[in-house]
Scaffold this active site. Structure first.
Site, PDB file in Angstrom:
ATOM      1  N   ASP A 157       0.837  -1.194   0.000  1.00 40.72           N
ATOM      2  CA  ASP A 157       0.000   0.000   0.000  1.00 40.72           C
ATOM      3  C   ASP A 157       0.877   1.252   0.000  1.00 40.72           C
ATOM      4  OD1 ASP A 157      -2.292  -1.579   0.156  1.00 40.72           O
ATOM      5  OD2 ASP A 157      -2.241  -1.602   2.351  1.00 40.72           O
ATOM      6  N   ARG A 158       0.305   2.344  -0.461  1.00 40.37           N
ATOM      7  CA  ARG A 158       1.050   3.595  -0.524  1.00 40.37           C
ATOM      8  C   ARG A 158       1.676   3.955   0.819  1.00 40.37           C
ATOM      9  NH1 ARG A 158      -1.487   9.560  -2.152  1.00 40.37           N
ATOM     10  NH2 ARG A 158       0.494  10.691  -2.070  1.00 40.37           N
TER      11      ARG A 158
END
Length: 352
Positions: A157-158
């Site tokens: 995930d970012r």
């Protein structure tokens, strides 16, 4: 197997044996190519069958047809379409290992992995395309949404930092994907969670949240399925099994705990969902599955961190090309170390 050059690329010829999977042509071809060191996705094989690039005894056949032992299968692979993403040499990619087949990076928090709506540039993929060996990187043909993911085997995930492997060629990509599917990849994450966590194994179903499109949930029925209305190629999807092993590393009073999470499966947001829903100890700073901590001092630490305190610290696998065992470890990044030091001091003051 014999090889010959044919129009449109290299033609591969296989004689089907008794031990080969013969119930479906597409499955057989995937098996034959993997055995020959030319691993290819099933979606790509199905596309080749539909366009007449695969023949059985000299004739076109359907992907679902059974194939007799002794049949001759001719395959003329199609070169994958080059990525449409633009190369961006300004994207900093911390490489910790590289060879002719793959590279391992230590992704910083905040770096988006692949281009998508709202992130058409400045992603890991854009940065990869600026590196030698990725100039003609293909998109993943298995992605029904058409996302450009050259060499991307798994993602973070970012807001998650840590180790990520990227393949440079299709055989390596498919070999790594097969290892992920067989749960042969060692992956361990370090997380700082809010509250008092415990050692546990969470073995649940996992799927898209029924009312919030951004979230996933472990509270699923085995017969649940949903249609993503409006999405190209959308279809109802059933929940899948997700398994996370949680081990306590350090207790920080009653405010927070440092845990190690090892994965058997790799579902989207799996660790974040399991810690929040099953452990009731969401990852500190998680904007999607957590809540602001009740204690003002802990809330201030989470706000300063500005992202979920989750880091992929261990990655290990058997190299698809060399067959050598490989393993990497990544230390906590500076922002998580700072938050941890602050929580330790807070726990010490609280215990006096």
């Amino acid at each position: 197997m014999t090889n010959a050059m044919a129009a449109g690329g290299e033609a591969l010829h296989f004689r089907v044996g008794d031990g080969d999977p013969r119930d479906r042509l597409d499955k057989l071809v995937v098996h034959l190519l993997e055995r020959a060191g030319r691993a290819t996705s099933r979606a790509a094989v199905q596309r080749w069958i539909a366009t007449g690039r695969i023949l059985v005894d000299g004739e076109p056949a359907r992907a679902s047809v059974a194939v007799r032992s002794g049949a001759l299968v001719d395959i003329r692979p199609e070169e994958p379409a080059p990525s449409a993403a633009a190369a961006d040499p300004s994207v900093a990619i911390p490489v910790v290992y590289e060879d002719e087949h793959l590279l391992v990076i230590d992704k910083p928090a905040g770096l988006v992995v692949h281009p998508a709506r709202g992130h058409e540039s400045g992603t890991l993929v854009n940065g990869l395309l600026a590196l030698p060996g990725f100039a003609l990187a293909p998109a993943d043909p298995r992605d029904p949404m058409g996302h450009v993911r050259p060499g991307i085997v798994h993602r973070l995930d970012r807001g998650t930092s840590g180790l990520l492997v990227v393949a440079k060629d299709e055989p390596t990509r498919e070999g790594l994907k097969a290892r992920f599917a067989r749960h042969e990849i060692e992956r361990e994450y370090a997380a700082i969670v809010a509250g008092e966590a415990r050692d546990a194994t969470y073995d649940t179903l996992h799927g898209r949240h029924p009312t919030d499109r951004l979230r996933y949930t472990s509270w699923m029925r085995s017969d649940a399925g949903r249609s993503d209305a409006g999405a190209p190629g959308a279809r109802a999807t059933a929940p899948r099994r997700a398994v996370t092993h949680v081990r306590v590393l350090e207790r920080l009073g009653d405010a927070a705990t440092v845990v190690a999470c090892s994965l058997e499966t790799g579902r989207t947001h799996q660790i974040r969902v399991h810690l929040a829903e099953r452990g009731r100890t969401p990852v500190l700073g998680d904007p999607l599955y957590g809540k602001p901590p009740k204690k003002p001092a802990v809330r201030a630490i989470a706000e300063e961190l500005g992202r979920q305190a989750l880091h992929a610290r261990v990655l290990g696998f058997i190299h698809p090309a060399t067959r050598e065992p490989m393993r990497w470890e990544s230390a906590l990044p500076a922002d998580m170390r700072k938050a941890l030091d602050q929580l330790r001091r807070l726990a010490t003051r609280s215990s006096i």
